[in-house]
Structure formats: structure tokens, C-alpha cells
Write a protein that holds these residues in place. Structure first.
Motif, PDB file in Angstrom:
ATOM      1  N   LEU A 130      23.704   4.506  32.158  1.00  8.12           N
ATOM      2  CA  LEU A 130      24.860   4.127  32.962  1.00  8.12           C
ATOM      3  C   LEU A 130      25.858   3.322  32.131  1.00  8.12           C
ATOM      4  O   LEU A 130      27.077   3.448  32.308  1.00  8.12           O
ATOM      5  N   ALA A 131      25.337   2.501  31.210  1.00  6.28           N
ATOM      6  CA  ALA A 131      26.224   1.757  30.302  1.00  6.28           C
ATOM      7  C   ALA A 131      26.936   2.710  29.348  1.00  6.28           C
ATOM      8  O   ALA A 131      28.128   2.545  29.060  1.00  6.28           O
ATOM      9  N   ALA A 132      26.217   3.716  28.847  1.00 10.04           N
ATOM     10  CA  ALA A 132      26.832   4.706  27.964  1.00 10.04           C
ATOM     11  C   ALA A 132      27.922   5.489  28.698  1.00 10.04           C
ATOM     12  O   ALA A 132      28.980   5.805  28.119  1.00 10.04           O
ATOM     13  N   ARG A 137      33.843   6.464  29.663  1.00 13.42           N
ATOM     14  CA  ARG A 137      35.052   6.418  30.488  1.00 13.42           C
ATOM     15  C   ARG A 137      36.062   5.427  29.916  1.00 13.42           C
ATOM     16  O   ARG A 137      37.277   5.643  29.989  1.00 13.42           O
ATOM     17  N   CYS A 138      35.569   4.331  29.344  1.00 10.86           N
ATOM     18  CA  CYS A 138      36.458   3.339  28.749  1.00 10.86           C
ATOM     19  C   CYS A 138      37.233   3.937  27.574  1.00 10.86           C
ATOM     20  O   CYS A 138      38.454   3.765  27.474  1.00 10.86           O
ATOM     21  N   TYR A 231      32.437  -5.124  31.286  1.00 10.08           N
ATOM     22  CA  TYR A 231      33.444  -5.212  30.232  1.00 10.08           C
ATOM     23  C   TYR A 231      34.254  -3.917  30.144  1.00 10.08           C
ATOM     24  O   TYR A 231      35.487  -3.940  30.019  1.00 10.08           O
ATOM     25  N   SER A 232      33.565  -2.778  30.215  1.00 12.75           N
ATOM     26  CA  SER A 232      34.251  -1.481  30.135  1.00 12.75           C
ATOM     27  C   SER A 232      35.231  -1.309  31.286  1.00 12.75           C
ATOM     28  O   SER A 232      36.371  -0.848  31.093  1.00 12.75           O
ATOM     29  N   TYR A 233      34.804  -1.698  32.494  1.00 11.83           N
ATOM     30  CA  TYR A 233      35.677  -1.501  33.651  1.00 11.83           C
ATOM     31  C   TYR A 233      36.810  -2.515  33.712  1.00 11.83           C
ATOM     32  O   TYR A 233      37.864  -2.220  34.304  1.00 11.83           O
ATOM     33  N   VAL A 234      36.623  -3.673  33.125  1.00 14.97           N
ATOM     34  CA  VAL A 234      37.752  -4.601  33.008  1.00 14.97           C
ATOM     35  C   VAL A 234      38.824  -3.995  32.111  1.00 14.97           C
ATOM     36  O   VAL A 234      40.028  -4.026  32.423  1.00 14.97           O
TER      37      VAL A 234
END
Length: 330
Positions: A130-132, A137-138, A231-234
Motif C-alpha cells: 500500500l505504501a508502494a 501515485r505521488c 507523506y505521499s498524499y500530502v
């Protein structure tokens, strides 16, 4: 005879001890309910969720593998997620269903260790995957011009291998660490599968090191990927807000919404179960949370991705249409 009466298994199965040893050879899962008819209702609901989860995840994995238009990093990770969900539910649900309709509530020490290993493997691997997916997406939204090079097939394969490998290593380590303990009895696991906290409650001697190891693994393999997702979604949110085109913002949000919903469901229930203090644990709440992240989320994932993604829906219709043609030709 009521359906719940099948749980009246002889307690002698729980008193099988190794000769000259304090460790039990066999465990038994706790009863789901003492209310007549409630067990049959639970069996029906869980079986339905299991079949929906299995069918939906298998269809998504098959559709992605057979549709060239979906051979992109995002769908590569989605196919891996579907395979993880299939393994995740298979490691827990069949034994649970068996316990609901038969007297076989017992499980051997080796069987319990095997179930714990696979459950941990698939669970930790899903956290990392899920992190990958969030990282993918980031890069797609924040650095679209460099996406093809940064998320090449080799990079995607390495991320998937790291996810599966981390789950395998943690599963082996935790299972070996737990089953190196002696279990003095009672041998009834107050849960519906061999999870870490309920088993630790049955161990004799000092288990503080094991509890610390579980907490450390939870921080490293649950909290750390979750922080990476945040962090990615920020970064995604900042990039989307400065987009001049409303259509671009809508497309970016719709692309990420499915993954974000899955993350919320999976991490929400898992974090509450494994990261809250030991003193606040309740067997009833633990079972409800475990049922949610083993059965409910696995069932919802393919529904979320298929209903909210036009490309997946189109490929699914094409795959199902091809299957109908093949069946009619036979």
C-alpha cells in the motif's frame, strides 16, 4: 440440535501435553456465540464475504494480467494487492468457517504456527505494498514528466519483491519467536485464528520481550509505511491544489480516492488492534476488528476499485464477455 451446539468439543483435546514438558500440543479456538442460530447466521455472512472477496480479487488479478491496456505500474500493484488479499483471507477464513459448522475447533501447534506465518506474511506485505502504491501515485501526479523512468518495470518489480520479502521475513521471525515459548494452558485461544496477542496470553513465563518485539514490528512495518503514505498524499494534495485545470484536479482526486479509501479501512482497523495499549484490549473488540480487516476489507477492496475506476470496469466487462463467448462456444 442448534448450530452453536457443534462447539461442544471435548475439552480433553485441550489437555494434550508433551511428555515431561509444559507445552501443549494442541489449541482450540473460542466459541463464537452461545446463542442458538447465531452461529449459522455468522457462517452464512462470513461465507458470503469470503466468496465475494475471492471472486472479486481473482477477477481483478486475471483482468489486469490479460488486459494489455492495464499493464501499467498502478495496475501491476493492484494485481499484487488482489493476490495478497486472496492469500490473506485463505489463511484465516476457511478454518473459521470449519469451526462454525463442525466440532473441529481444535488446531495443532504446527497448524497454528503455519496459520500465523501466512497471516503475518500477507498482512505485512500488504502494508508495504500500500505504501508502494501511494509512492507510485505521488510520482505520477507530482513528477509526471519523470514518471516513466522513475517507475519503470524494474523499479515496480523491486518494490513488489521488497513488499513480499519483508512479509516473509517478519512472518518467519515472529512465528519462530512466539512458538519458541512454552504454552502452559489453558489452551483455548480467545480468538478465531492464531493471532499474536491471544497466543501470548496463553504463554507461561516472561513474555515482555515478545510483546516488545510485536510493538517494534508494528511500528516499523505498520506505522512506517503509513507515514510514507501520509507523506505521499500530502505532496499529492499540494500538487493538486496548484493545478490550474479543474478537470486535472478531478482526475487526480479520482485516481487516488480508491487507494486512499482502502488504506483507511485496512490501516484503521489494523492499527487500533496492534498499536493500542495492552490494558485496553478486549477479546470482543479484538475479534470484531480482526473480522473487519480479514473479511470485510478484503471483500470491499475489489468493489471499491471496480466501481470507482472506469478502466478496470471496462476491462472487467471485456473479460466477462470473453468468458461468456467461450462458454457459449463449448
Amino acid at each position: 440440535m442448534t448450530y452453536c451446539s457443534v462447539f461442544q468439543e471435548m475439552t480433553v483435546n485441550c489437555s494434550l501435553w508433551q511428555e515431561n514438558s509444559v507445552s501443549v500440543k494442541r489449541f482450540a479456538f473460542a466459541k463464537f456465540s452461545e446463542v442458538p442460530g447465531e452461529c449459522f447466521l455468522l457462517f452464512t455472512l462470513i461465507l458470503l464475504m469470503f466468496l465475494v472477496s475471492l471472486t472479486g480479487n481473482a477477477l481483478i488479478a486475471l483482468t489486469i494480467c490479460t488486459s494489455p491496456s492495464l499493464h501499467t505500474p498502478m495496475y501491476f500493484f493492484l494485481a499484487n494487492l488482489s493476490l495478497l488479499e486472496i492469500g490473506y483471507t485463505f489463511s484465516v477464513i476457511p478454518k473459521m468457517l470449519q469451526s462454525l459448522v463442525s466440532e473441529a475447533r481444535g488446531i495443532s501447534r504446527e497448524g497454528c504456527a503455519t496459520q500465523m506465518f501466512f497471516f503475518t506474511l500477507f498482512g505485512i506485505s500488504e502494508c508495504c505494498l500500500l505504501a508502494a502504491m501511494a509512492f507510485d501515485r505521488c510520482i505520477a501526479i507530482c513528477s509526471p514528466l519523470h514518471y516513466a523512468t522513475r517507475m519503470s518495470r524494474g523499479v515496480c518489480a523491486h518494490l513488489a519483491i521488497v513488499s513480499w520479502g519483508t512479509g516473509c521475513i517478519v512472518g518467519l521471525g515472529q512465528t519462530n519467536f512466539i512458538f519458541s515459548l512454552n504454552f502452559c494452558g489453558p489452551c483455548e485461544i480467545d480468538h478465531f485464528f492464531c493471532d499474536l496477542p491471544p497466543l501470548l496470553a496463553l504463554a507461561c513465563g516472561d513474555t515482555s520481550q515478545n510483546e516488545a518485539a510485536i510493538f517494534v514490528v508494528a511500528i516499523l512495518c505498520i506505522s512506517s509505511p503509513f507515514l510514507l503514505i501520509i507523506y505521499s498524499y500530502v505532496r499529492i494534495l499540494v500538487a493538486v491544489l496548484v493545478m490550474p485545470s479543474p478537470e486535472g484536479r478531478h482526475k487526480a482526486f479520482s485516481t487516488c480516492s480508491s487507494h486512499l479509501l482502502v488504506v483507511t479501512l485496512f490501516y484503521g482497523s489494523g492499527s487500533i488492534n496492534y498499536l493500542r495499549p495492552k490494558s485496553s484490549h478486549s477479546p470482543g473488540i479484538d475479534k470484531l476488528l480482526a473480522l473487519f480487516y480479514t473479511a470485510v476489507t478484503s471483500m470491499l477492496n475489489p468493489i471499491i476499485y471496480s466501481l470507482r475506476n472506469k478502466e478496470v470496469k471496462a476491462a472487467l466487462r471485456k473479460t466477462l464477455g470473453l468468458k461468456k463467448v467461450l462458454i457459449m462456444n463449448r
